[in-house]
Write a protein that holds these residues in place. Sequence first.
Motif, mmCIF file in Angstrom:
data_model
loop_
_atom_site.group_PDB
_atom_site.id
_atom_site.type_symbol
_atom_site.label_atom_id
_atom_site.label_comp_id
_atom_site.label_asym_id
_atom_site.label_seq_id
_atom_site.Cartn_x
_atom_site.Cartn_y
_atom_site.Cartn_z
ATOM 1 N N LYS A 1 38.172 39.508 53.240
ATOM 2 C CA LYS A 1 39.143 39.935 52.235
ATOM 3 C C LYS A 1 39.489 38.802 51.279
ATOM 4 O O LYS A 1 39.639 39.005 50.077
ATOM 5 C CB LYS A 1 40.411 40.462 52.914
ATOM 6 N N LEU A 2 39.615 37.595 51.825
ATOM 7 C CA LEU A 2 39.899 36.438 50.976
ATOM 8 C C LEU A 2 38.716 36.139 50.056
ATOM 9 O O LEU A 2 38.902 35.767 48.894
ATOM 10 C CB LEU A 2 40.212 35.221 51.844
ATOM 11 N N TYR B 1 46.052 43.608 40.286
ATOM 12 C CA TYR B 1 45.549 43.048 41.520
ATOM 13 C C TYR B 1 45.939 43.932 42.694
ATOM 14 O O TYR B 1 47.099 44.268 42.882
ATOM 15 C CB TYR B 1 46.140 41.644 41.674
ATOM 16 N N GLN C 1 50.658 37.339 48.990
ATOM 17 C CA GLN C 1 50.171 38.480 48.223
ATOM 18 C C GLN C 1 51.018 38.694 46.976
ATOM 19 O O GLN C 1 50.499 38.960 45.891
ATOM 20 C CB GLN C 1 50.173 39.735 49.097
ATOM 21 N N GLN D 1 36.527 38.345 48.893
ATOM 22 C CA GLN D 1 36.530 39.362 47.842
ATOM 23 C C GLN D 1 37.654 39.111 46.844
ATOM 24 O O GLN D 1 37.483 39.295 45.633
ATOM 25 C CB GLN D 1 36.678 40.740 48.475
ATOM 26 N N GLN D 2 38.791 38.689 47.354
ATOM 27 C CA GLN D 2 39.938 38.378 46.492
ATOM 28 C C GLN D 2 39.592 37.255 45.527
ATOM 29 O O GLN D 2 39.840 37.356 44.315
ATOM 30 C CB GLN D 2 41.122 37.976 47.368
ATOM 31 N N SER E 1 37.153 38.329 42.887
ATOM 32 C CA SER E 1 37.835 39.120 41.871
ATOM 33 C C SER E 1 38.578 38.221 40.883
ATOM 34 O O SER E 1 38.572 38.460 39.674
ATOM 35 C CB SER E 1 38.814 40.087 42.541
ATOM 36 N N MET F 1 45.401 43.473 46.162
ATOM 37 C CA MET F 1 45.886 42.790 47.344
ATOM 38 C C MET F 1 45.577 43.529 48.632
ATOM 39 O O MET F 1 46.175 43.302 49.658
ATOM 40 C CB MET F 1 47.410 42.568 47.263
ATOM 41 N N HIS F 2 44.680 44.470 48.600
ATOM 42 C CA HIS F 2 44.304 45.216 49.784
ATOM 43 C C HIS F 2 45.517 45.870 50.424
ATOM 44 O O HIS F 2 45.635 45.971 51.636
ATOM 45 C CB HIS F 2 43.596 44.316 50.807
ATOM 46 N N MET G 1 50.295 35.933 44.557
ATOM 47 C CA MET G 1 49.009 36.184 43.924
ATOM 48 C C MET G 1 49.121 37.279 42.865
ATOM 49 O O MET G 1 48.587 37.165 41.755
ATOM 50 C CB MET G 1 47.990 36.594 44.990
ATOM 51 N N SER H 1 39.811 44.690 37.955
ATOM 52 C CA SER H 1 40.853 44.295 38.903
ATOM 53 C C SER H 1 42.048 43.735 38.161
ATOM 54 O O SER H 1 42.663 42.783 38.565
ATOM 55 C CB SER H 1 40.318 43.269 39.901
ATOM 56 N N SER I 1 44.105 31.084 46.331
ATOM 57 C CA SER I 1 43.102 31.773 47.135
ATOM 58 C C SER I 1 42.116 30.790 47.759
ATOM 59 O O SER I 1 41.703 30.949 48.915
ATOM 60 C CB SER I 1 42.356 32.786 46.264
#
Length: 450
Positions: free
Chosen positions: A260-261, A11, A229, A263-264, A267, A13-14, A232, A8, A248
């Motif tokens: 999502k947060l 990044y 995002q 997983q972020q 990562s 950020m989805h 980040m 990752s 985060s």
Amino acid sequence: MQAARIQSRRYSMHAPNAKKLVLCLGAVSLLAAGIASASRLPGERSNEQRSSKSSSKQTENAYPNAKRNDPKTDMPGSLGTKLNKAQEAASDGEADKAIGLIDEVLADKKVTPYAKAFALYLRSNAKWEKEDGAGAIADLKEAIALDALPNSNQFPAIYTLAQFQLQEEQYADAAKTVDQYIELSGDKKAEALAVKGNALYRADKFQEAIDAMKLAIAASDKPQDSWNQILMASYFELNQFGEAAKLSESQLQKNPTDKKLIQQLASIYVNNDQNEKALQLLTDAKAKGLITTADDYKLLAQLYGQAEKPAEGAALLEEGFQKGAIQPSYDMYKLLGDSYALAENETKAIDAYGKASPLAKDGEADLLRGQLQINNQLWAPAKESLTKALSRGVKRQGAAYVLLGNAENELGNKSAAIAAMEKAQSYEETRQMAGTWLKMIKGGGAPKKK
């Protein structure tokens, strides 16, 4: 054999493309809103203007800290009428009609600086609607340079120019234009700072982007998700994983079940070599029922492998298959095989690689399966797996030929064993090993195991 490193570096950020984030600030609607404040030109007062002096004062005081005084505005009535018609046409989606009327105004000998600036202002909006970004920017620049618009239009024009430049990937220009807007208008609104931060990020000026975005977020009661995002992503680009984690973690405290947060943050921990924290985070998420998709199971299983807990990773994947959360695929069966192999459960690893094989595009799973079958003295199955691996293509061909030669020798196929070892000799990494085997096979034996 090692568990795959979770990648990752850039990044995600989805979002579809991290480097192409678009801050949805509604450039066109802002432009229209700016025009609306002067939609009735001098000499054509609206009912609202006649009935609401407070509204007029509010418009006049929209930029109380401005360093620029409102210029005098004058426009022949005929041109004002034509520009109002052009604006109405644009509002109705008739951009070509609007541009035609505006061009007539610009060509008129009676056009004043104010009328020209206003006409260019309107035409830039119409061109943007027609997806003529270069034309829209050129008109807006010219309108601003005339310095003839009232503050209620001049400053929105500058701000909109920055957004147009951002959309057209003129990142350095966009950042400079935002600075111009803030300097002249005295308006340090969060949205403007966010446009600047976005532009700086996409110009690869990550520390400057961080500084701008932090100011934007601090200036807003409800920062947009895209601002966080970009902040980040900028931290990631500079490997400032500690700062990224703080951001985060604060977001996750507000939304503790946001997958999502989670997983972020996992990562981020992985990139900062904090695998145990990542593993604990996802283990807790599983306890909350948040590990539900194949990707969720995959990430957690990889973390188990990196934390030297491959048996737990294999059990997790088996659970995912049983629940139907994981569908049969090469990647997932390969990961299951890797997990079992690391856990030294070679029987189940062989089975998992066997399931991966028919779904594979190459022979890598067959090679791994054949190697484990050799370890377990399953000579005939090993021969089959290794032959298939070589026919489908593998990266370590020399190793595959050595293993195949070993299997052939144990099966009593001396000539086939010699042929395989001779092929293995043509590869640098297996030349010496194959030579040793050849001597022993030709001499009627096999190398002694160390």
